[in-house]
Design an enzyme around this catalytic site. Structure first.
Site, PDB file in Angstrom:
ATOM      1  N   GLY A 157      49.588  51.673  36.988  1.00  0.00           N
ATOM      2  CA  GLY A 157      50.412  50.506  37.257  1.00  0.00           C
ATOM      3  C   GLY A 157      49.950  49.282  36.500  1.00  0.00           C
ATOM      4  O   GLY A 157      50.658  48.277  36.444  1.00  0.00           O
ATOM      5  N   GLY A 184      38.006  43.744  29.592  1.00  0.00           N
ATOM      6  CA  GLY A 184      38.839  44.347  30.634  1.00  0.00           C
ATOM      7  C   GLY A 184      39.639  43.256  31.333  1.00  0.00           C
ATOM      8  O   GLY A 184      39.473  42.072  31.046  1.00  0.00           O
ATOM      9  N   GLU A 189      40.530  44.286  37.216  1.00  0.00           N
ATOM     10  CA  GLU A 189      39.814  44.017  38.467  1.00  0.00           C
ATOM     11  C   GLU A 189      39.427  42.546  38.626  1.00  0.00           C
ATOM     12  O   GLU A 189      39.365  42.025  39.732  1.00  0.00           O
ATOM     13  CB  GLU A 189      38.565  44.912  38.541  1.00  0.00           C
TER      14      GLU A 189
END
Ligand SMILES: Cc1cc2nc3c(=O)[nH]c(=O)nc-3n(C[C@H](O)[C@H](O)[C@H](O)COP(=O)(O)OP(=O)(O)OC[C@H]3O[C@@H](n4cnc5c(N)ncnc54)[C@H](O)[C@@H]3O)c2cc1C
Lengths: 299, 780
Positions: free
Chosen positions: B484, B726, B729
């Site tokens: 997702g 990244g 998160e």
């Protein structure tokens, strides 16, 4: 397993007399069965296509809301929003758009949950519930209909056909407020409905309060007579909050502890009376009150 | 009723970032319903699986009789531990088996599995299995579990296979510490010392799709369709527990309906494969919502955090000590690195010259914890950042100023002794506070809270192929997995950039262990960072091929060919060009256009700290930093908090796909709001979950979403493709902490218990006693 789709009230009543259970939107019955609360009845009669149950009508005596009317119709119906605003406030809070689209007032009333959102509004608005069987028709006071969590005094062959609301005098306003931790898909932690009628000078002629989720059934607050003739100020609403908190007999469960419930039901009662009084004076407060003022409002 | 919002203008209205139009490759399938999820799959003759769960949190099995289940019509397989190889598994500490053998250690431990021709028959069979238990004392409190004489969750722990570097003993599944300088000595010299204790309850990932698995054998070959975030891990788990060679097992993931970490790890694929083998039919498992909450070894871990910080006269941090206990639950799942990661979050993105943080991962008889989006971070950051506001208040400094003074900056050393050459933290603080107007006058029931957070980029192996077919359209074949985040979708943009093509010229083949090379999966915010490297490498090989072909046709040197806008042309003479489609057609008759990429993962940097139980979490590759500033309103009569606006500033390196990146921040923030205020998993005294349902487990809904404004700080490039770090998160780290700090301003002190539910806030406001409050518990 038998499943019939009734198209008339008489047909539905015949099936009930044979032992069938009615299903309207199914948002309590089917969802509850899937959660394993109670198994799905083996004999069901669907009543959601019975035209007679789908109307909202008005005459000199008041309004008649068919048991099959869905929450999204209640919250947008000009008569309900204009005259019986607390009911529109309650209907507007139920579940999500999907729940409101299929869930009905009849289902909410007959499911008899102490957390139901149309219950307290119906009580303060002076509603009578029409129950029909193949042979009888009777009107009952909702407080006599609800006998405990999920139980009613209706017989199994009786169908709820309508909720009748008396015509309301001028300068009457009503409101329903509930405590919720999120703004959709929520069940009342506690709630309160109020109806306030004022005279021309703004003194209280009539004041009714009913509470949600603080007793085995929806309950009315007693002793409001002492508030007659007074203006709706902080003193009065403090007294309202105290009455509500005192008379509540909440339990502790996953959603909240009893102490917190007892306190917040007073807060809800105070806010409901404030909103109802403002509406009685002709101030527009959008439906639902929860989004316009108080809990979770966007300001 | 309303016209659908144009996604581009919608996002532009929400953000300070310019957003190019880029439609996800899987978008149309998902919104039209044509996409297939694992639960949609049907195979001829397929059976339905059900598990028998222990139903008690700690007990010994004294009798197990499956015979009554086998006689139920339609039941074709009933399995227990006796029917599968006796293998203990789990990364780090091999502490569990597919089925309970003697002792059950949490209520949803699987005792038996059934496959039958109907769901009803399978349910009846599960109900017919007879098990007798001897109750054992449940271990549910962290401090008690660590005390001498506590009953042990794994009395034989010392005999298990335990990886080097893991310190496990008693009820400690793992211990880690980070030590820099001499914290006790420095603390003794501090002008101001503040100690705080915080307790976070556990919560859940709660993906909307409950997991589903279908397993089918063809001879000796096994195909498993699973709703997993990590198909290669799932394959490894199947191979380990059923003792199969890797090349006989294929794991395919249909569309995944969300994961949030909850679908990381190896779960039930082997149970279903074993049932399918025993029954000689395909078998399908579909979890109910209740099972999705209760059974998987993935739950956001509860935590106790004690922090003490010493400041000098100027408000500089001179020393910090910390003690952390993390509720591991009954089995370690993938938690082995949690203690050290939590320690890094309690240390925080600050310049701390003397640090000593210890973290214990504690076995209990709760459902096992496991990676949920930014594991350990939201809770640990909430504790640290609440503590930070307490520090600032103690010395009378503005909390934002305090963070500027003590936060890491370019060319500074952080708490693990890692040197940061470039970091966007200071810019994030400026941007986030500006987005919400920090410092302006607000009504008395409103406040703005600010928190900073950080998160590593995980450097991992990855691989991909890129090919261009005869018509000039491309394919990316990758081992990467989509949950997702859109990271896999963004791979198209990277390939297109290398080849001078349009992202939409590429199709993706992914989520299939037999098609793509190895990938770690949708975990650790690693997809774009690592698989991006692989795709760029593969695309560059194809670019070289195209340039050579174009050079031949245009009579130029390959080095002089540029690929742009779908054509190869000669530098300086744009008239001399040939389309990529034409080159592809030529290649189709000869050497095919085909590239592969992997590349070496970035090495971890050196750090100065001493680490016991080192899991590599103190040395961060391409650290991401963030600041969230949150404007809240409190209803003091009820304790209900409403989040009005969140300003989120993120340094995640270069942002490659702004629309996808914004989606990540929005989602992370909403999850953070839930963790802050409403999401809690409630246990009874024995460790049974009381609210495994969406009615009583209060996720935030769309109607609760605050206004979210995002700014990306791109001044500190990372080691990923084009300077990326990244992202998935990081946005989940600081929101709860910022909300807490706003709330503490309104109440006058912090709420020391997460989530800060309305009832807990009201209890604080009325000076009442919350029996679970950390400080109160310690006094008692
Ligand atoms: C996601 C979700 C959210 C919800 N949120 C709320 C909420 O916020 N507030 C709230 O109050 N409720 C809520 N509910 C409960 C439910 O939606 C309402 O109570 C709804 O009004 C029930 O109506 P229904 O037509 O679906 O009832 P059904 O499920 O069809 O019936 C409910 C019960 O009443 C009986 N019954 C139905 N109609 C009649 C009739 N005419 N005469 C006699 N008996 C009848 C049925 O036999 C059954 O026992 C929620 C439910 C869901 C699934």
């Amino acid at each position: 397993m038998a499943f019939t789709i009734a198209t008339t009230v008489d047909e539905a009543l015949e099936r009930l007399a044979d032992g069938a259970r009615p299903v309207a939107g199914g948002t309590d019955l089917v969802v509850g069965a899937r959660q394993g609360k109670v198994p799905l009845p083996h004999d069901l009669v669907a009543i959601d296509r019975v035209d007679e149950l789908l109307t909202i009508g008005q005459d000199d005596h008041g309004a008649r809301i068919g048991a099959g009317v869905t929450h999204d119709r209640l919250l947008s119906n000009p008569l309900i929003v204009g005259d019986y605003t607390a009911l529109a406030d309650g209907a507007a809070l139920i579940g999500s758009p999907a729940t409101r689209h299929v869930g009905t007032i009849g289902g909410n009333v007959m499911n008899g949950s102490p957390a139901m959102d149309t219950g307290a509004p119906l009580v303060v608005l002076g509603a009578r519930i029409e129950l029909r069987s193949a042979t009888t028709t009777r009107l009952v006071d909702p407080l006599e209909l609800w006998t405990g969590p999920g139980t009613t005094s209706a017989r199994t062959d009786e169908l709820c056909t309508a909720c009748l609301l008396p015509a309301l005098p001028a300068r009457t306003g009503s409101a329903y407020v509930r405590l919720e931790f999120r703004r959709a898909m929520e069940i009342a932690v506690v709630g309160a409905a109020a109806l306030v009628r004022l005279d021309e000078s703004g003194s209280v002629l009539d004041l009714h309060i009913a509470l949600t989720a603080v007793a085995p059934t929806i309950m009315a607050v007693e002793g409001t007579e002492v508030l007659m003739g007074r203006t709706v100020d902080d003193n009065l609403t403090d007294q309202v909050a105290a009455l509500a908190s005192e008379q509540a007999s909440p339990i502790s469960d996953l959603r909240a502890g009893d102490r917190y419930r007892r306190h917040t039901v007073g807060v809800m009662a105070r806010r409901a009376v404030q909103a109802a009084a403002q509406r009685a004076q002709g101030t527009m407060i959008d439906v639902p009150v929860n989004r316009a003022i108080g809990i979770g409002a966007a300001r | 009723m309303f016209p659908p919002p144009d996604p581009v203008s919608y996002y532009q209205a929400m953000t300070a970032v310019d957003v190019p139009r880029f439609v996800r490759a899987d978008g149309p399938d998902k919104v039209t319903g044509s996409g297939r999820y694992a639960a949609d799959l049907q195979q001829p003759g397929m059976l339905h699986a059900k598990f028998l769960y222990a139903g008690r949190t700690h007990a010994r099995i004294t009798r197990l009789n499956t015979e009554p289940a086998r006689t139920i019509p339609g039941v074709l397989a009933v399995l227990t531990a006796a029917d599968v190889p006796d293998v203990r598994y789990s990364p780090g500490v091999a502490d569990r088996r597919l089925f309970a053998t003697d002792v059950v250690r949490y209520e949803s431990e699987i005792v038996a599995a059934v496959a039958a021709t109907s769901v009803e028959a399978a349910e009846a069979a599960v109900a017919a299995i007879e098990v007798d238990y001897e109750p054992l004392e449940p271990v549910t409190e962290l401090e008690a579990a660590l005390a001498d004489g506590s009953p042990l969750v794994h009395p034989d722990l010392d005999s298990y296979d335990i990886d080097d570097g893991i310190v496990a003993h008693g009820n400690t599944a793992g211990f880690s510490s980070i030590e820099l300088g001499d914290a006790p000595a420095a603390m003794a010299t501090a002008a101001t010392v503040v100690s705080s204790c915080y307790v976070a309850d556990s919560c859940h990932a709660a993906p909307i799709e409950p997991r589903a698995i279908v397993a089918q054998w063809e001879g000796e070959k096994l195909t498993v369709w699973s709703s997993t975030q990590v198909p290669f891990d799932a394959r490894a788990g199947i191979c380990q527990t059923l003792q199969l060679p890797t090349n006989r097992v294929r794991v395919i993931v249909p569309h995944l309906g969300g994961g949030f970490g909850g679908k990381c790890g190896f779960h039930f694929e082997a149970h279903i494969a074993a049932l399918a083998r025993a029954a000689r039919r395909p078998v399908k498992l579909v979890f109910s919502r209740r099972e999705e909450f209760m059974v998987p070894d993935r739950r956001r871990e509860g935590m106790i955090v004690d922090i003490t910080t010493g400041l000098d006269d100027n408000g500089h941090i001179v020393a910090r000590t910390g003690w952390i206990a993390i509720d591991n639950g009954a089995y370690i799942a993938d938690c082995a690195f949690f203690p050290q990661l939590a320690a890094m979050h309690v240390a925080g993105p600050y310049q701390v010259p003397n640090l000593q943080v210890e973290a214990h991962l504690v076995y209990t008889n709760h459902q096992p914890s496991g990676s949920v989006r930014a594991p350990t971070a939201p809770q640990a950051c909430w504790a640290l950042e609440s503590h930070t506001d307490e520090l600032a208040a103690t010395i009378g400094m503005d909390p934002v100023e305090f963070r500027r003074l003590n936060g890491i900056d370019n060319d500074t050393v952080g708490p693990s002794g890692q040197h940061y050459e470039r970091t966007g933290l200071q810019e994030c603080i400026t941007a986030a506070t500006e987005l919400v107007g920090y410092g302006r006058d607000l009504p008395e029931d409103e406040a703005i809270g600010v928190a900073i957070g950080w998160w590593p980029s995980f450097s991992m192996p990855a691989g991909a192929y890129v090919k261009i077919d005869d018509d000039g359209a491309g394919q990316i074949i990758t081992g990467a997995q989509e949950c997702g985040t859109g990271a896999v979708m963004t791979l198209r943009q990277l390939a297109a950039d290398e080849l001078g093509m349009d992202p939409e010229d590429f199709q993706l083949v992914y989520q299939d262990t037999s098609a793509g090379p190895y990938d770690t999966g949708a975990t650790g915010s690693q997809t774009l960072f690592n698989n991006g490297r692989a795709v760029v490498g593969a695309a560059r090989q194809v670019a070289e091929q195209l340039k050579a072909l174009a050079a031949g046709q245009l009579e130029a040197a390959p080095a002089d060919i540029v690929l742009a806008d779908g054509v190869g042309s000669v530098v300086g003479s744009p008239g001399a060009s040939v389309s990529i489609a034409e080159l592809a057609a030529t290649a189709a008759g000869g050497e095919l256009l085909l590239g592969h990429g992997s590349g070496s993962p970035t090495q971890a940097p050196e750090v100065g700290a001493t680490c016991v139980g080192d899991q590599g979490m103190a040395a961060w590759v391409s650290p991401q930093v963030s600041c969230h500033a949150v404007h809240i309103r409190l209803d003091p009569d009820t304790g209900v908090v409403r989040v009005l606006k969140v300003g989120a500033a993120h340094d995640s390196g270069r942002i490659i796909n702004p629309m996808g990146a914004l989606g990540q921040v929005h989602g992370g923030v909403i999850m953070g709001v839930g963790q802050a205020l409403t999401e809690i998993t409630v246990y009874d005294h024995d460790g049974h979950q009381l609210n495994p349902m969406l009615l009583e487990y209060k996720l935030q809904t769309a109607a609760d979403g605050p206004e979210i404004e995002v700014k990306f700080i791109e001044s500190a490039p990372g080691d990923g493709p084009g300077g990326a770090k990244g992202l998935a998160e990081a946005p989940n780290v600081a929101t709860a902490a910022a909300i807490a700090n706003g709330l503490a301003r309104l109440i006058g002190h912090p709420v020391r218990h997460l989530p800060m539910t309305a009832e807990r806030v009201w209890t604080e406001l009325t000076g009442g006693i919350d029996s679970t409050d950390a400080t109160k518990r310690q006094e008692a």
